[in-house]
Design a protein around this motif. Structure first.
Motif, mmCIF file in Angstrom:
data_model
loop_
_atom_site.group_PDB
_atom_site.id
_atom_site.type_symbol
_atom_site.label_atom_id
_atom_site.label_comp_id
_atom_site.label_asym_id
_atom_site.label_seq_id
_atom_site.Cartn_x
_atom_site.Cartn_y
_atom_site.Cartn_z
ATOM 1 N N LEU A 78 23.909 -5.927 -24.669
ATOM 2 C CA LEU A 78 23.455 -7.105 -25.413
ATOM 3 C C LEU A 78 22.119 -7.647 -24.891
ATOM 4 O O LEU A 78 21.595 -8.618 -25.434
ATOM 5 C CB LEU A 78 24.518 -8.209 -25.361
ATOM 6 C CG LEU A 78 25.871 -7.875 -26.002
ATOM 7 C CD1 LEU A 78 26.841 -9.044 -25.819
ATOM 8 C CD2 LEU A 78 25.712 -7.520 -27.470
ATOM 9 N N GLU A 79 21.614 -7.013 -23.836
ATOM 10 C CA GLU A 79 20.357 -7.444 -23.214
ATOM 11 C C GLU A 79 20.412 -8.926 -22.828
ATOM 12 O O GLU A 79 19.508 -9.707 -23.133
ATOM 13 C CB GLU A 79 19.172 -7.147 -24.129
ATOM 14 C CG GLU A 79 18.992 -5.667 -24.400
ATOM 15 C CD GLU A 79 17.847 -5.348 -25.356
ATOM 16 O OE1 GLU A 79 17.249 -6.280 -25.935
ATOM 17 O OE2 GLU A 79 17.557 -4.150 -25.517
ATOM 18 N N LEU A 80 21.500 -9.290 -22.144
ATOM 19 C CA LEU A 80 21.675 -10.674 -21.705
ATOM 20 C C LEU A 80 20.780 -10.962 -20.510
ATOM 21 O O LEU A 80 20.551 -10.090 -19.671
ATOM 22 C CB LEU A 80 23.137 -10.943 -21.339
ATOM 23 C CG LEU A 80 24.162 -10.748 -22.456
ATOM 24 C CD1 LEU A 80 25.563 -11.032 -21.931
ATOM 25 C CD2 LEU A 80 23.846 -11.623 -23.652
ATOM 26 N N THR A 81 20.307 -12.182 -20.445
ATOM 27 C CA THR A 81 19.482 -12.619 -19.321
ATOM 28 C C THR A 81 20.313 -13.514 -18.413
ATOM 29 O O THR A 81 21.474 -13.821 -18.709
ATOM 30 C CB THR A 81 18.257 -13.412 -19.820
ATOM 31 O OG1 THR A 81 18.708 -14.653 -20.379
ATOM 32 C CG2 THR A 81 17.460 -12.621 -20.853
ATOM 33 N N GLU A 82 19.701 -13.979 -17.347
ATOM 34 C CA GLU A 82 20.369 -14.893 -16.418
ATOM 35 C C GLU A 82 20.778 -16.188 -17.110
ATOM 36 O O GLU A 82 21.750 -16.824 -16.718
ATOM 37 C CB GLU A 82 19.449 -15.207 -15.235
ATOM 38 C CG GLU A 82 19.138 -14.015 -14.353
ATOM 39 C CD GLU A 82 20.331 -13.597 -13.525
ATOM 40 O OE1 GLU A 82 21.062 -14.478 -13.041
ATOM 41 O OE2 GLU A 82 20.532 -12.373 -13.376
ATOM 42 N N ARG A 83 20.025 -16.591 -18.129
ATOM 43 C CA ARG A 83 20.307 -17.848 -18.832
ATOM 44 C C ARG A 83 21.463 -17.723 -19.817
ATOM 45 O O ARG A 83 22.029 -18.729 -20.239
ATOM 46 C CB ARG A 83 19.064 -18.320 -19.590
ATOM 47 C CG ARG A 83 17.914 -18.686 -18.688
ATOM 48 C CD ARG A 83 16.756 -19.275 -19.459
ATOM 49 N NE ARG A 83 16.706 -18.806 -20.838
ATOM 50 C CZ ARG A 83 15.664 -18.270 -21.432
ATOM 51 N NH1 ARG A 83 14.542 -18.133 -20.782
ATOM 52 N NH2 ARG A 83 15.717 -17.874 -22.687
ATOM 53 N N ASP A 84 21.803 -16.501 -20.213
ATOM 54 C CA ASP A 84 22.877 -16.299 -21.182
ATOM 55 C C ASP A 84 24.236 -16.483 -20.516
ATOM 56 O O ASP A 84 24.410 -16.201 -19.333
ATOM 57 C CB ASP A 84 22.781 -14.897 -21.796
ATOM 58 C CG ASP A 84 21.531 -14.718 -22.630
ATOM 59 O OD1 ASP A 84 21.250 -15.598 -23.464
ATOM 60 O OD2 ASP A 84 20.829 -13.704 -22.434
ATOM 61 N N THR A 85 25.189 -16.943 -21.312
ATOM 62 C CA THR A 85 26.529 -17.205 -20.803
ATOM 63 C C THR A 85 27.466 -16.066 -21.166
ATOM 64 O O THR A 85 27.620 -15.727 -22.342
ATOM 65 C CB THR A 85 27.080 -18.520 -21.393
ATOM 66 O OG1 THR A 85 26.168 -19.579 -21.095
ATOM 67 C CG2 THR A 85 28.440 -18.858 -20.812
ATOM 68 N N LEU A 86 28.094 -15.485 -20.153
ATOM 69 C CA LEU A 86 29.084 -14.426 -20.324
ATOM 70 C C LEU A 86 30.325 -14.835 -19.542
ATOM 71 O O LEU A 86 30.267 -15.002 -18.319
ATOM 72 C CB LEU A 86 28.542 -13.084 -19.815
ATOM 73 C CG LEU A 86 29.515 -11.904 -19.806
ATOM 74 C CD1 LEU A 86 30.053 -11.601 -21.200
ATOM 75 C CD2 LEU A 86 28.848 -10.672 -19.197
ATOM 76 N N ILE A 87 31.430 -15.023 -20.256
ATOM 77 C CA ILE A 87 32.664 -15.484 -19.623
ATOM 78 C C ILE A 87 33.726 -14.395 -19.691
ATOM 79 O O ILE A 87 34.165 -14.011 -20.778
ATOM 80 C CB ILE A 87 33.211 -16.741 -20.330
ATOM 81 C CG1 ILE A 87 32.183 -17.859 -20.304
ATOM 82 C CG2 ILE A 87 34.523 -17.186 -19.705
ATOM 83 C CD1 ILE A 87 32.581 -19.072 -21.112
ATOM 84 N N PRO A 88 34.160 -13.884 -18.526
ATOM 85 C CA PRO A 88 35.320 -12.995 -18.514
ATOM 86 C C PRO A 88 36.545 -13.829 -18.898
ATOM 87 O O PRO A 88 36.737 -14.932 -18.367
ATOM 88 C CB PRO A 88 35.412 -12.512 -17.068
ATOM 89 C CG PRO A 88 34.134 -12.924 -16.419
ATOM 90 C CD PRO A 88 33.585 -14.062 -17.205
ATOM 91 N N PHE A 89 37.363 -13.335 -19.818
ATOM 92 C CA PHE A 89 38.414 -14.169 -20.394
ATOM 93 C C PHE A 89 39.710 -13.389 -20.582
ATOM 94 O O PHE A 89 39.689 -12.226 -20.976
ATOM 95 C CB PHE A 89 37.937 -14.683 -21.764
ATOM 96 C CG PHE A 89 38.822 -15.717 -22.384
ATOM 97 C CD1 PHE A 89 38.613 -17.055 -22.120
ATOM 98 C CD2 PHE A 89 39.842 -15.352 -23.241
ATOM 99 C CE1 PHE A 89 39.419 -18.031 -22.702
ATOM 100 C CE2 PHE A 89 40.655 -16.309 -23.819
ATOM 101 C CZ PHE A 89 40.447 -17.651 -23.555
ATOM 102 N N SER A 90 40.816 -14.043 -20.297
ATOM 103 C CA SER A 90 42.134 -13.476 -20.574
ATOM 104 C C SER A 90 42.989 -14.549 -21.238
ATOM 105 O O SER A 90 43.339 -15.543 -20.609
ATOM 106 C CB SER A 90 42.820 -13.011 -19.288
ATOM 107 O OG SER A 90 44.197 -12.713 -19.539
ATOM 108 N N ALA A 91 43.325 -14.335 -22.493
ATOM 109 C CA ALA A 91 44.213 -15.273 -23.189
ATOM 110 C C ALA A 91 45.597 -15.230 -22.553
ATOM 111 O O ALA A 91 46.271 -16.253 -22.454
ATOM 112 C CB ALA A 91 44.295 -14.916 -24.669
#
Length: 110
Positions: A78-91
């Motif tokens: 996704l070409e995420l940068t340091e400013r982008d939010t990525l949350i590992p998630f488990s419902a």
């Protein structure tokens, strides 16, 4: 034909509601490289300037040693940068839930 119908429906919705969407949540499967549809949605958020939260779902399906490489693949694809939010998630286990809720409340209520 059902996929095409949904694609048209979503395209129409996003065109009409672009100004009303204040924050987008892109849910990807942490076990796999983001799909072509994930990339299209991510690009839409980028092109419209809409803030985006990327949620890497199904965290509970991976071993601990697999998590960081999987997150890195998502970041790269996704070409995420340091400013982008990525949350590992488990419902299932609730991992990432509090962080996601906090970000959503902040986005809607400031």
């Amino acid at each position: 034909s059902e996929k095409e119908r949904w694609a048209r429906l979503m395209e129409t919705y996003f065109q009409r509601e672009a100004d009303a969407i204040t924050t987008g949540v892109l849910i990807v499967d942490i076990r796999h490289k983001p799909t072509a549809n994930d990339l299209v949605m991510h690009d839409w958020f980028r092109q419209t300037g809409c803030p985006e939260i990327v949620v890497a779902n199904k965290l509970d399906k991976l071993k601990k040693s697999q998590v960081e490489p999987a997150l890195e693949l998502i970041r790269e694809t996704l070409e995420l940068t340091e400013r982008d939010t990525l949350i590992p998630f488990s419902a299932e286990k609730g991992s990432g839930k509090d962080e996601l809720l906090r970000l959503l409340v902040d986005a809607c209520c400031g």
